[in-house]
Design an enzyme around this catalytic site. Structure first.
Site, PDB file in Angstrom:
ATOM      1  N   ASP A   1      -1.292 -35.404 -19.757  1.00  0.00           N
ATOM      2  CA  ASP A   1      -1.985 -35.059 -20.707  1.00  0.00           C
ATOM      3  C   ASP A   1      -1.987 -36.103 -21.922  1.00  0.00           C
ATOM      4  O   ASP A   1      -1.407 -37.412 -21.654  1.00  0.00           O
ATOM      5  CB  ASP A   1      -1.486 -33.912 -21.681  1.00  0.00           C
ATOM      6  CG  ASP A   1      -2.403 -33.352 -22.695  1.00  0.00           C
ATOM      7  OD1 ASP A   1      -3.707 -33.443 -22.484  1.00  0.00           O
ATOM      8  OD2 ASP A   1      -1.960 -32.704 -23.374  1.00  0.00           O
TER       9      ASP A   1
ATOM     10  N   GLU B   1      -6.059 -40.297 -22.874  1.00  0.00           N
ATOM     11  CA  GLU B   1      -7.441 -40.862 -23.094  1.00  0.00           C
ATOM     12  C   GLU B   1      -7.507 -42.566 -23.739  1.00  0.00           C
ATOM     13  O   GLU B   1      -8.384 -43.272 -23.149  1.00  0.00           O
ATOM     14  CB  GLU B   1      -8.306 -40.130 -24.197  1.00  0.00           C
ATOM     15  CG  GLU B   1      -8.780 -38.793 -23.467  1.00  0.00           C
ATOM     16  CD  GLU B   1      -7.713 -37.884 -23.602  1.00  0.00           C
ATOM     17  OE1 GLU B   1      -6.653 -37.835 -24.296  1.00  0.00           O
ATOM     18  OE2 GLU B   1      -7.652 -36.937 -22.754  1.00  0.00           O
TER      19      GLU B   1
ATOM     20  N   ASP C   1      -9.424 -28.991 -23.949  1.00  0.00           N
ATOM     21  CA  ASP C   1      -9.286 -27.867 -25.108  1.00  0.00           C
ATOM     22  C   ASP C   1     -10.549 -27.146 -25.323  1.00  0.00           C
ATOM     23  O   ASP C   1     -11.216 -27.459 -26.671  1.00  0.00           O
ATOM     24  CB  ASP C   1      -8.509 -28.482 -26.276  1.00  0.00           C
ATOM     25  CG  ASP C   1      -7.444 -29.207 -25.901  1.00  0.00           C
ATOM     26  OD1 ASP C   1      -6.843 -28.893 -24.830  1.00  0.00           O
ATOM     27  OD2 ASP C   1      -6.667 -29.713 -26.748  1.00  0.00           O
TER      28      ASP C   1
END
Ligand code: GLC
Length: 723
Positions: free
Chosen positions: A316, A319, A429
């Protein structure tokens, strides 16, 4: 500009010398003098701008993880991996950078933009009836594919390499929550699944299992004797899936940090110092996954948890997500201090607000970061979209070096084309909004085109509070997505299957049990999609060329034989559905209640389908079969002892159900072939199998006139004609 051609894959157009992405695995291209390129390509101000005219009847599919419909016309999308938890229709970028699209019309064309930085896809937005691709560089490679939609997907997916295959337990139901904070709570969740008799195969561990959010550590207070805990749950058939974040906490004596510093493994500032950013643990450094040495080092860190019995992970914040950087925070505070005591006019006030609100994931910070890539110092912005991809590649290499014949579960948030060979993705999300259930449906074909076949959304929605009805309807769609995970954010209403009320619990249990009944079939369809480079979810227009099929946005083809038309609106007790051909509608409710009455033949055309909250519409195409087994509470316990085949048989229907051990890389070792032939009266059935578990089979067969016949075949006899 250089031109290349390949007999098998199409064309390639090379501008300058791009930073390699290593996304293309194969393809023999030969350089040619020139060829005609559709539209017009311009090199202007250091950018490449490609304008392609669109016909009114062209649809544009692809762009993987992005907002809006299946047909991407009417918006401008930005390919730039972004951590944004509000997936509203105006968001140009989500977590993935999937630069592949298909202009689908009279003569379909597929385009892959091979580039590691930002790309803009303006699809009929700024200028009517044009697709404009803008690349922020003069160094880029375009791949151009021709053929039908299905052929283009096959060519592209063959080039980028075989998509990731999870262990079979990854098709089971997976429960997650930010967070189940202690071993006790996790155990309680596992126990509740059994108490409520709901199938489940995995529980996720969110950031709180770590010691103060440090990767590859365990909070010994909340999770004492982690190894024993993992083992106990494993023995009860539950896999634990811990999260790993990209940022490494800055903390003296923390092994990962110390080793990273010692070996100079972190992303740097222009001056060559580790770049200081902040995420969950506060101050972090980002491993420079683009450096192969760092990739191996970080990949092997997963072994620590694997040694404790872990077989799956989720990567996670890759990015990479940045809450703030030291420099960014310092600048914002300085600016705020300068405003002290001043009378702020609108512009100064807005600037103050923006400086604080835009601290996270700022372009200024990304511009300040440097990697070592292919032996050179490279600015982060030039390779931004490769970061999450390389984190996940590191994990995959770690799995490979741990046990090269074993499958591990891996999903990741940030992604890029080419990463699909290492991992699946969840769509980040989302919110507990009906709009996001619809988005989930519409996103699946694009994800599959980009190679992400093992994918799914947070069922029920991550942010916000879910209603019982939305949770139920979302489960009814996720029933078909390879990744079926219920996940929700801290502070939101709990959304485990039992968290609402008795009615909802019962409805959701039925859906999950139906999922387990369908797992052998879903798995078989998934494997065919992966091994043959096909879509598991496709727009209707990939199968039918009529003008309605081209514009349907809320129905989707699943595999080769099914069409799905999920309910995605509040209070709906039915919906309009378009059948592009005569189809059998199965209003599925639960495994036990399957009866002739749930099956009806629908003519080609539009229909209003009544659907109460317990009914899931599944449309079966002509001469196609669906296979179900008796559900169990763990994937591992499923077998073919009692199977049910539902089929729409006008002439002959064949289906080969494939299976394997589910955890090694020996795929499709078991095959069961069903052949059903319509006779003047009734049907003849033939079953050929090498699967010793095959027992009794019940056939629900509907002929082209809508007559339903139920036939039971006992034992393993094959080749028996039953009329
Ligand atoms: C990110 C993830 C989410 C997770 C949370 C806490 O927002 O997308 O799934 O629960 O971080 O780790």
């Amino acid at each position: 500009m250089r031109y290349f051609k390949s007999d098998n894959y199409g064309k390639k157009l090379v501008f300058g010398n791009m930073i390699p992405t290593h996304t293309i695995e194969q393809g023999n291209y030969n350089e040619v003098d020139a060829y005609e390129v559709i539209g017009n390509i311009d090199v202007k101000d250091g950018c490449i701008i490609w304008d392609i005219p669109l016909r009114p009847t062209d649809s544009v599919y692809g762009l993987g993880e992005s907002v809006r419909g299946m047909n991407k016309r009417g918006f401008e999308y930005r390919s730039f991996c972004s951590d944004d938890p509000n997936h509203t229709p105006d968001k140009q970028a989500l977590y993935g950078a999937h630069n592949f699209l298909i202009i689908h019309g009279a003569s379909p064309v597929g385009i892959y933009v091979d580039f590691a930085g930002e790309v803009i896809f303006d699809v009929d937005f700024i200028k009517s009836d044009f697709l404009q691709i803008r690349v922020s560089s003069v160094d880029v490679t375009f791949y151009i594919f021709e053929g039908s939609g299905k052929e283009i997907v096959k060519k592209f997916r063959t080039l980028i390499g075989q998509s990731y295959i999870p262990p079979k337990w990854g098709f089971g139901y997976q429960q997650s929550r930010w967070s189940y904070e202690t071993a006790e709570r996790v155990t309680e969740i596992a126990t509740l699944f059994d108490e409520y008799d709901i199938p489940c195969d995995a529980i996720y561990l969110d950031i709180d299992y770590m010691e103060r959010f440090k990767d590859f550590t365990i909070d010994a207070k909340a999770f004492p004797d982690f190894e024993k805990f993992v083992e106990t749950l494993y023995k009860s058939g539950i896999h634990l899936v811990p999260i790993i974040d990209a940022g490494v906490k800055v903390e003296p004596d923390y092994e990962v940090y110390e080793e990273g510093i010692e070996n100079d493994y972190f992303v740097k500032t222009d001056e060559g110092k580790p770049f200081p950013a902040a995420v969950w643990p506060g101050k972090v450094h980002f491993p420079d996954f683009l450096n192969p040495e760092v990739e191996s080092w970080f990949g092997e860190k997963y072994h620590k948890l694997m040694d404790l019995g872990i077989e799956g992970f989720w990567n996670d914040m890759n990015e990479p997500a940045i809450f703030y950087s030291e420099q960014g925070l310092k600048d914002a505070i300085e600016f705020a201090e300068q405003q002290k005591g001043k009378n702020l006019d609108i512009y100064t006030f807005f600037e103050l607000k923006d400086r604080i609100l835009n601290l996270s994931n700022s372009m200024t910070d990304y511009k300040r970061m440097y990697h070592t890539y292919e032996g050179k110092k490279v600015n982060h912005l030039d390779v931004h979209n490769l970061y999450g991809y390389h984190m996940t590649k590191a994990a995959a290499k770690g799995f490979e070096s741990y046990d090269s014949n074993k499958r591990f579960l891996m999903i990741t948030r940030a992604s890029h084309i080419g990463m699909a060979k290492y991992s699946g993705i969840w769509t980040g999300d989302n919110h507990s909004w009906w709009e996001h259930l619809k988005l989930n449906v519409q996103m699946m074909p694009g994800l599959n085109m980009a190679g992400f076949v093992y994918s799914g959304a947070d069922t029920g929605g991550f942010g916000g509070n879910v209603s019982p009805e939305l949770l139920t309807r979302w489960h009814q769609f996720s029933l078909f997505t390879p990744l079926f995970r219920n996940h929700s954010a801290m502070g939101t209403r709990p959304q485990e299957p039992w968290a609402m009320d008795a009615k909802t619990l019962s409805l959701i249990r039925d859906v999950i049990r139906l999922r387990y009944a369908l797992i052998p079939f879903l798995y078989s369809e998934f494997m065919a999609a992966v091994l043959e480079n096909k879509l598991l979810f496709a727009p209707l227009s990939f199968f039918y060329s009529d003008h309605y099929s081209r514009s349907v946005e809320d129905q989707v083809m699943f595999g080769d034989g099914i069409m799905l038309a999920p309910v995605y609106t509040q209070n709906a007790r039915g919906r309009m559905t378009y059948c592009p051909e005569d189809m059998v509608l199965w209003k599925a409710e639960n495994y036990e209640s399957l009866s002739k009455d749930q099956l009806t033949l629908l003519d080609q055309g539009h229909h209003y389908i009544d659907l109460n909250l317990s009914q899931i519409p599944i449309f079966i195409r002509k001469n196609k079969l669906i296979v179900l087994v008796k559900p169990k509470n763990r994937v591992n316990d499923l077998d073919l002892a009692e199977i049910t085949v539902i089929g729409f048989v006008d002439t002959v229907a064949e289906y080969t159900l494939t299976n394997d051990d589910g955890f090694t890389k020996a795929y499709e070792t078991l095959k069961t072939k069903f052949t059903v032939t319509r006779k003047t009266e009734g049907f003849s059935i033939q079953v050929d199998t090498n699967d010793a578990s095959l027992g009794k089979a019940t056939f629900y067969l509907i002929d082209g006139d809508g007559a339903v016949q139920v036939t039971v075949q006992e034992g393993q006899d094959t080749g028996i004609s039953m009329v």
